[in-house]
Design a protein around this motif. Sequence first.
Motif, PDB file in Angstrom:
ATOM      1  N   ARG A 171      42.143  98.993  50.601  1.00  0.00           N
ATOM      2  CA  ARG A 171      41.964  98.303  51.898  1.00  0.00           C
ATOM      3  C   ARG A 171      40.626  98.679  52.517  1.00  0.00           C
ATOM      4  O   ARG A 171      39.946  97.861  53.111  1.00  0.00           O
ATOM      5  CB  ARG A 171      43.109  98.653  52.858  1.00  0.00           C
ATOM      6  N   LYS A 172      40.271  99.954  52.384  1.00  0.00           N
ATOM      7  CA  LYS A 172      39.010 100.442  52.959  1.00  0.00           C
ATOM      8  C   LYS A 172      37.824  99.742  52.279  1.00  0.00           C
ATOM      9  O   LYS A 172      36.877  99.324  52.949  1.00  0.00           O
ATOM     10  CB  LYS A 172      38.927 101.957  52.766  1.00  0.00           C
ATOM     11  N   ALA A 173      37.908  99.620  50.950  1.00  0.00           N
ATOM     12  CA  ALA A 173      36.812  98.973  50.211  1.00  0.00           C
ATOM     13  C   ALA A 173      36.682  97.508  50.643  1.00  0.00           C
ATOM     14  O   ALA A 173      35.571  96.989  50.797  1.00  0.00           O
ATOM     15  CB  ALA A 173      37.069  99.080  48.712  1.00  0.00           C
ATOM     16  N   VAL A 174      37.812  96.849  50.878  1.00  0.00           N
ATOM     17  CA  VAL A 174      37.783  95.442  51.312  1.00  0.00           C
ATOM     18  C   VAL A 174      37.111  95.334  52.683  1.00  0.00           C
ATOM     19  O   VAL A 174      36.270  94.460  52.920  1.00  0.00           O
ATOM     20  CB  VAL A 174      39.221  94.852  51.369  1.00  0.00           C
ATOM     21  N   VAL A 175      37.459  96.250  53.579  1.00  0.00           N
ATOM     22  CA  VAL A 175      36.873  96.208  54.927  1.00  0.00           C
ATOM     23  C   VAL A 175      35.373  96.476  54.844  1.00  0.00           C
ATOM     24  O   VAL A 175      34.574  95.809  55.501  1.00  0.00           O
ATOM     25  CB  VAL A 175      37.572  97.227  55.859  1.00  0.00           C
ATOM     26  N   GLN A 176      34.993  97.424  53.992  1.00  0.00           N
ATOM     27  CA  GLN A 176      33.569  97.736  53.876  1.00  0.00           C
ATOM     28  C   GLN A 176      32.792  96.560  53.296  1.00  0.00           C
ATOM     29  O   GLN A 176      31.690  96.257  53.719  1.00  0.00           O
ATOM     30  CB  GLN A 176      33.364  98.988  53.026  1.00  0.00           C
ATOM     31  N   LYS A 177      33.390  95.867  52.362  1.00  0.00           N
ATOM     32  CA  LYS A 177      32.710  94.726  51.727  1.00  0.00           C
ATOM     33  C   LYS A 177      32.624  93.529  52.692  1.00  0.00           C
ATOM     34  O   LYS A 177      31.664  92.792  52.700  1.00  0.00           O
ATOM     35  CB  LYS A 177      33.479  94.328  50.456  1.00  0.00           C
ATOM     36  N   CYS A 178      33.632  93.377  53.497  1.00  0.00           N
ATOM     37  CA  CYS A 178      33.690  92.320  54.522  1.00  0.00           C
ATOM     38  C   CYS A 178      33.307  90.937  53.975  1.00  0.00           C
ATOM     39  O   CYS A 178      32.400  90.294  54.484  1.00  0.00           O
ATOM     40  CB  CYS A 178      32.812  92.700  55.714  1.00  0.00           C
ATOM     41  N   ASP A 179      34.016  90.518  52.954  1.00  0.00           N
ATOM     42  CA  ASP A 179      33.754  89.196  52.353  1.00  0.00           C
ATOM     43  C   ASP A 179      34.419  88.116  53.216  1.00  0.00           C
ATOM     44  O   ASP A 179      35.648  87.990  53.242  1.00  0.00           O
ATOM     45  CB  ASP A 179      34.323  89.188  50.920  1.00  0.00           C
ATOM     46  N   LYS A 180      33.579  87.351  53.902  1.00  0.00           N
ATOM     47  CA  LYS A 180      34.106  86.380  54.869  1.00  0.00           C
ATOM     48  C   LYS A 180      34.894  85.259  54.202  1.00  0.00           C
ATOM     49  O   LYS A 180      35.647  84.547  54.851  1.00  0.00           O
ATOM     50  CB  LYS A 180      32.958  85.789  55.694  1.00  0.00           C
ATOM     51  N   ARG A 181      34.712  85.085  52.886  1.00  0.00           N
ATOM     52  CA  ARG A 181      35.433  84.003  52.192  1.00  0.00           C
ATOM     53  C   ARG A 181      36.891  84.391  51.941  1.00  0.00           C
ATOM     54  O   ARG A 181      37.726  83.555  51.657  1.00  0.00           O
ATOM     55  CB  ARG A 181      34.753  83.689  50.866  1.00  0.00           C
ATOM     56  N   LYS A 182      37.166  85.723  52.007  1.00  0.00           N
ATOM     57  CA  LYS A 182      38.541  86.170  51.719  1.00  0.00           C
ATOM     58  C   LYS A 182      39.184  86.651  53.014  1.00  0.00           C
ATOM     59  O   LYS A 182      39.498  87.833  53.175  1.00  0.00           O
ATOM     60  CB  LYS A 182      38.512  87.271  50.677  1.00  0.00           C
TER      61      LYS A 182
END
Length: 294
Positions: free
Chosen positions: A97-108
Amino acid sequence: MSKFKTPLRYPGGKQRLTPFIIEILEANKIKGHYVEPYAGGAGVAINLLLSNNVEHIHLNDSDFGIYAFWYCVLNKTEELCRLISSASMTVEEWRIRKAVVQKCDKRKILELGFSVFYLNRCNRSGVLAAGVIGGYDQTGNYKMDARFSKDDLIRRIESIVRYKDKISITNFDAEYYIENYIPNLPKDTLVYLDPPYYEKGSELYLNAYNKSDHARLAKTIQREIKHKWVLSYDGVEDIVKLYQRRRHFLYDLQYSVAKVYKGKEVFVFSDKLKLPSKCSLIHIEEGMKSLVNA
Ligand SMILES: C[S@@+](CC[C@H](N)C(=O)[O-])C[C@H]1O[C@@H](n2cnc3c(N)ncnc32)[C@H](O)[C@@H]1O
């Protein structure tokens, strides 16, 4: 204790100010629109709407992750609730979850909105940049699921989504929002601004302001907002100076992030705003300690 709860935890969450804001709405006969340019967990706004004190709330936050969460609450409710219900409460999942937040991919947006929510509920004090409750080895007194009561959180989301048509969410910078969005709202509107703190802001939020940002914001608010407005800040001298021509008072309110931030807050009011005749911030847990220039 507030009747309706936002699903987001927030350092300095202002939910407990709701009774005071209701008094302001009543004193100014405002029943229509309520606006938060720095919405975060939007505790006050959710309370006002779900208790039918206003007809429509407008939530803005420049943090795309926070926006993504609110977007999913309103537009991907079922998927979000399913993810919450099946969430695995492990440090491995937390790292994902942390990696997803850091990446902040607006498409997902669903994955992002859910991940922001997950960290918000599993991190210490709800601070996105903080570590997991209970530590990486989960040997602390509280474990990472201490604030993740799935049924309760899903219930909160479901009660908000019933009001979907009365909630507008945006992802602008607050000053852009003040200049371009708020002017289009009807007169029957109250604006409540809760910007990042002057001191400690950078420890609590990913997007903090520096000194000159706070000064510029003070000019924008006082020059541009034609609607009635209320502002809350940490009550440091520099901030009081920026708003010295407006009515303001200081009060004490302790937050759950008490160790990080504790002390005086300041409320500032637009000139046209009527203050409640009996300014009863006494409703607030810790009460009002001092009244200055009110
Ligand atoms: C003090 S918190 C608001 C807390 C909120 N009142 C509550 O009760 O949960 C400030 C919020 O402003 C957002 N923010 C920071 N800088 C911003 C900016 N320039 N424009 C809009 N939002 C901003 C942050 O992402 C954060 O969610």
